[in-house]
Design a protein around this motif. Structure first.
Motif, PDB file in Angstrom:
ATOM      1  N   ARG A 186     -89.607  30.175  39.571  1.00  0.00           N
ATOM      2  CA  ARG A 186     -89.408  29.858  41.060  1.00  0.00           C
ATOM      3  C   ARG A 186     -90.441  30.223  41.856  1.00  0.00           C
ATOM      4  N   VAL A 197     -92.669  30.024  45.479  1.00  0.00           N
ATOM      5  CA  VAL A 197     -92.501  30.015  47.093  1.00  0.00           C
ATOM      6  C   VAL A 197     -93.988  29.630  47.565  1.00  0.00           C
ATOM      7  N   GLU A 249     -89.247  26.485  48.703  1.00  0.00           N
ATOM      8  CA  GLU A 249     -88.864  27.218  47.381  1.00  0.00           C
ATOM      9  C   GLU A 249     -89.077  25.986  46.351  1.00  0.00           C
ATOM     10  N   GLU A 261     -89.100  24.851  42.005  1.00  0.00           N
ATOM     11  CA  GLU A 261     -88.917  25.122  40.714  1.00  0.00           C
ATOM     12  C   GLU A 261     -89.740  24.223  39.773  1.00  0.00           C
TER      13      GLU A 261
END
Length: 73
Positions: free
Chosen positions: A2, A4, A19, A21
């Motif tokens: 993850r 940011v 956010e 992935e």
């Protein structure tokens, strides 16, 4: 993993946060490229580690370089 992504203006004032992935740093960079259409700069973070700072101007010059390379072939 993850990541940011902080969208900022060119004076580093935060505008919004995304956010993401992604499997690796390079994948996170590719995924955030589209945010540069709406924001002048994006900082990508993995926890407390800054992965990259991308700007619209840099992305434009990379696209121009890719186009020039394609024209040479």
């Amino acid at each position: 993993m993850r990541y940011v992504a902080h969208a900022t203006d060119l004076a580093n004032v935060a505008l919004t946060v995304y956010e993401i992935e992604a499997g690796c740093d390079d994948d996170a960079k590719r995924r955030t490229q589209t945010f540069l259409q709406a924001h002048p700069a994006i900082e990508i973070w993995d926890g407390v580690r800054r992965v990259a700072r991308l700007t619209r101007a840099e992305a434009g010059s990379e696209q121009m370089s890719d186009a020039a390379k394609a024209g040479q072939m």
